[in-house]
Design an enzyme around this catalytic site. Structure first.
Site, short mmCIF file in Angstrom:
data_model
loop_
_atom_site.label_atom_id
_atom_site.label_comp_id
_atom_site.label_asym_id
_atom_site.label_seq_id
_atom_site.Cartn_x
_atom_site.Cartn_y
_atom_site.Cartn_z
N LYS A 86 -0.47 2.36 17.99
CA LYS A 86 -0.34 1.68 16.70
C LYS A 86 1.13 1.60 16.28
O LYS A 86 1.60 0.54 15.85
CB LYS A 86 -1.13 2.48 15.65
CG LYS A 86 -0.74 2.22 14.22
CD LYS A 86 -1.46 3.12 13.25
CE LYS A 86 -0.83 4.46 12.98
NZ LYS A 86 0.31 4.50 12.04
N ASN A 87 1.87 2.71 16.42
CA ASN A 87 3.24 2.73 15.92
C ASN A 87 4.23 1.99 16.82
O ASN A 87 5.40 1.85 16.48
CB ASN A 87 3.70 4.18 15.69
CG ASN A 87 2.99 4.79 14.50
OD1 ASN A 87 2.31 4.09 13.74
ND2 ASN A 87 3.14 6.10 14.32
N ARG A 127 2.76 1.67 4.52
CA ARG A 127 4.21 1.70 4.32
C ARG A 127 4.95 0.95 5.43
O ARG A 127 6.04 0.42 5.21
CB ARG A 127 4.70 3.14 4.29
CG ARG A 127 3.99 4.00 3.31
CD ARG A 127 4.48 5.41 3.39
NE ARG A 127 5.88 5.48 3.02
CZ ARG A 127 6.32 5.55 1.79
NH1 ARG A 127 5.49 5.55 0.78
NH2 ARG A 127 7.61 5.62 1.53
N CYS A 132 3.27 8.64 -1.31
CA CYS A 132 2.57 8.86 -0.04
C CYS A 132 2.08 10.29 -0.02
O CYS A 132 2.75 11.19 -0.54
CB CYS A 132 3.55 8.61 1.11
SG CYS A 132 2.83 8.93 2.73
N ARG A 135 9.05 10.08 1.39
CA ARG A 135 9.28 8.97 2.32
C ARG A 135 10.09 7.82 1.73
O ARG A 135 9.62 6.68 1.64
CB ARG A 135 7.94 8.47 2.88
CG ARG A 135 7.16 9.57 3.54
CD ARG A 135 5.90 9.06 4.18
NE ARG A 135 6.16 8.36 5.42
CZ ARG A 135 5.22 7.80 6.17
NH1 ARG A 135 3.97 7.84 5.77
NH2 ARG A 135 5.52 7.18 7.29
N ASP A 183 3.27 14.10 13.96
CA ASP A 183 1.95 13.45 13.98
C ASP A 183 0.91 14.25 14.77
O ASP A 183 -0.26 13.87 14.81
CB ASP A 183 2.06 12.03 14.56
CG ASP A 183 2.75 11.07 13.59
OD1 ASP A 183 2.91 11.43 12.42
OD2 ASP A 183 3.13 9.97 14.03
N ILE A 233 9.70 17.54 9.26
CA ILE A 233 9.92 16.10 9.04
C ILE A 233 9.46 15.67 7.64
O ILE A 233 10.17 14.96 6.94
CB ILE A 233 9.19 15.25 10.11
CG1 ILE A 233 9.55 15.74 11.53
CG2 ILE A 233 9.51 13.75 9.95
CD1 ILE A 233 10.96 15.53 11.97
N ARG A 284 -7.41 3.86 10.15
CA ARG A 284 -6.09 3.22 10.15
C ARG A 284 -5.42 3.32 11.51
O ARG A 284 -4.61 2.46 11.87
CB ARG A 284 -5.17 3.89 9.13
CG ARG A 284 -5.56 3.64 7.71
CD ARG A 284 -4.53 4.20 6.77
NE ARG A 284 -3.21 3.64 7.09
CZ ARG A 284 -2.12 3.91 6.42
NH1 ARG A 284 -2.17 4.73 5.39
NH2 ARG A 284 -0.96 3.37 6.76
#
Ligand code: EPU
Length: 424
Positions: free
Chosen positions: A22-23, A96, A120, A125, A309, A331, A401
């Site tokens: 996805k990213n 986002r 978020c 962020r 993640d 992060i 998502r």
């Protein structure tokens, strides 16, 4: 709103094929705005964030069509012209990553109006570095009525150093710089494989880029980019999630269509925790979770470190490991919401700012829990697979998502999980 009902306690066994990332697909879709020609993307995952960005492209007046293929979707995008350079709040607040259209719009059309994304669940962020970088390339940026108004009469290449490493910030600037006059040097750039994949696509489109995948990227601007066809890389976080699924259930899985070289930190950490992961070939991994698990501390880092993640999924795993594991999140400042849900399933976790201490092994028992974000939902699914009895996870739209048919993939390898729609 859909929920997942999971009956835990079954070791997973079988084969899972990884989806496209996805990213990586999201910036690739945004990159199609840089040319009037056709851009064809393959292995695009069938997840909601991709549909959200497609709706945004549609809003901008860009043509796109999707074809179902054996492996992922084929997405054809053609930004012949632009009807409306506006990314509205209603879409940006859903995702986002919509801010990825900002760089390409300013670079090609000289104007963009993109809503600020708002709050978020996992942290503040900000996107200040995206804006600072675009200003460095000559764009004028104003914030008005909740919108970023960006204007440029042709971008100019420039050196830019990111104060903090940012993945989508690097991607935005990389895309913008491909059409800026002269050379841009991005320092302290993100090294994630998704950035490298974007650079691969941009190079196929005619861009001149050196150093993607390192912390210094050099881009020599060109007057125009052309169409290209590109295969999206496999989703390393989806694969990591399935590695944990095998480990937490004491199962055994083969994962194919993967890139083991993108998973080095995750595989090393799982090995430290007693999970045997074997690279069977350039695109195949085998995970054997039959051994006993022991606690292993972890600290999240930018790539090539252990991915934020994967932190939530790893926390679920540590509830089933003997000893105390310290998990440090560097992060995002608020990425421990899943811990509260894991507590209600019987975990022993103490939070202290950016550190969580997980004491195991505690038996987990099925409970009603709520997903707060994408990776938190994955961690609850994993805990549900390991728990005794039934777990009902609310707000699974978060998982939709970013995970393609996760309940189908899990069912195929022996999990008892089903989607419960409001009407049933
Ligand atoms: N940051 C700033 N200023 C900026 C940009 C970022 O201070 O202008 C800070 C952030 O607040 C954060 C850190 O820098 O503390 C890193 O954030 P980054 O910008 O790298 O995150 P992102 O680009 O918004 C991407 C992924 C996330 C993933 C992070 C970190 C996409 C579409 N999203 O987000 O993925 O967690 O990088 O690896 O690529 C997910 O898939 O579940 C997800 C959240």
């Amino acid at each position: 709103m859909d929920k997942f009902l999971i009956e835990g306690g079954r070791p997973l066994e079988g084969r899972v094929t990884a989806s496209g990332a996805k990213n990586a697909a999201l910036p690739a879709m945004a990159a199609s705005l840089l040319t009037e020609d056709l851009v064809t993307l393959r292995n695009v995952p069938r997840v909601r964030d991709i549909s959200t960005l497609r709706s945004l492209l549609d809003e901008l007046g860009v043509d796109s069509s999707v074809t179902h293929e054996t492996h992922g979707n084929r997405l054809e995008i053609q930004a012949r012209k632009l009807l409306n350079p506006v990314a509205p709040y209603e879409l940006v607040k859903q995702m986002r990553a919509s801010v990825l259209v900002l760089g390409p719009l300013v670079a090609r059309f000289g104007h963009a109006r993109v809503s600020l994304p708002g709050g978020c669940a996992i942290g503040a962020r900000p996107i200040n570095l995206h804006l600072k970088g675009l200003e460095k390339l000559g764009a004028s940026i104003k914030i008005e009525h909740g919108y970023i108004e960006a204007q440029a009469d042709g971008l100019q290449g420039a050196p830019f150093r990111f104060d903090t490493t940012t993945v989508t910030g690097t991607e935005n600037l990389l895309m913008a710089a491909t059409l800026a006059a002269g050379e841009t040097v991005l320092e302290n750039a993100a090294r994630e494989p998704e950035v490298e994949d974007l650079a691969d696509l941009l190079q196929k489109m005619g861009a001149s880029i050196e150093g993607a995948g390192t912390d210094t990227i050099r881009i020599r601007g060109v007057a125009r980019l052309h169409g290209a066809e590109h295969n999206i890389i496999p989703d390393r976080i989806e694969v990591g999630t399935f590695l944990v699924a095998a480990a937490i259930t004491g199962g055994h899985l083969i994962l194919d269509e993967v890139r083991p070289d993108h998973l080095t930190a995750i595989i090393a950490k799982l090995a430290e925790a007693g999970v045997r992961v074997r690279v069977r070939g350039p695109h195949e991994l085998e995970v054997d979770g039959s051994g006993s698990l022991q606690a292993a501390d972890v600290t999240t880092h930018e790539y090539p470190g252990f991915a934020t993640d994967m932190q939530a999924q790893y926390m679920a795993l540590m509830t089933q490991a003997g000893g105390s594991a310290v998990i440090t999140e560097t992060i995002f400042e608020n990425r421990f919401l899943h811990a509260f849900e894991l507590l209600s399933m019987g975990a022993d976790i103490t939070l202290d700012g950016r550190r969580a201490v997980v004491r195991g092994k505690t038996p987990l028992s099925g409970a009603k829990v709520q997903a707060s974000d994408l990776r938190a939902s994955a961690s609850l699914v994993l805990a549900g697979l390991a728990a005794e009895g039934e777990t009902l996870i609310d707000r699974v739209y978060h998982i939709d998502r970013g995970y393609e048919r996760i309940e189908e993939n899990l069912t195929k390898v022996g999990a008892k999980i089903r989607r419960v729609s409001k009407s049933t």
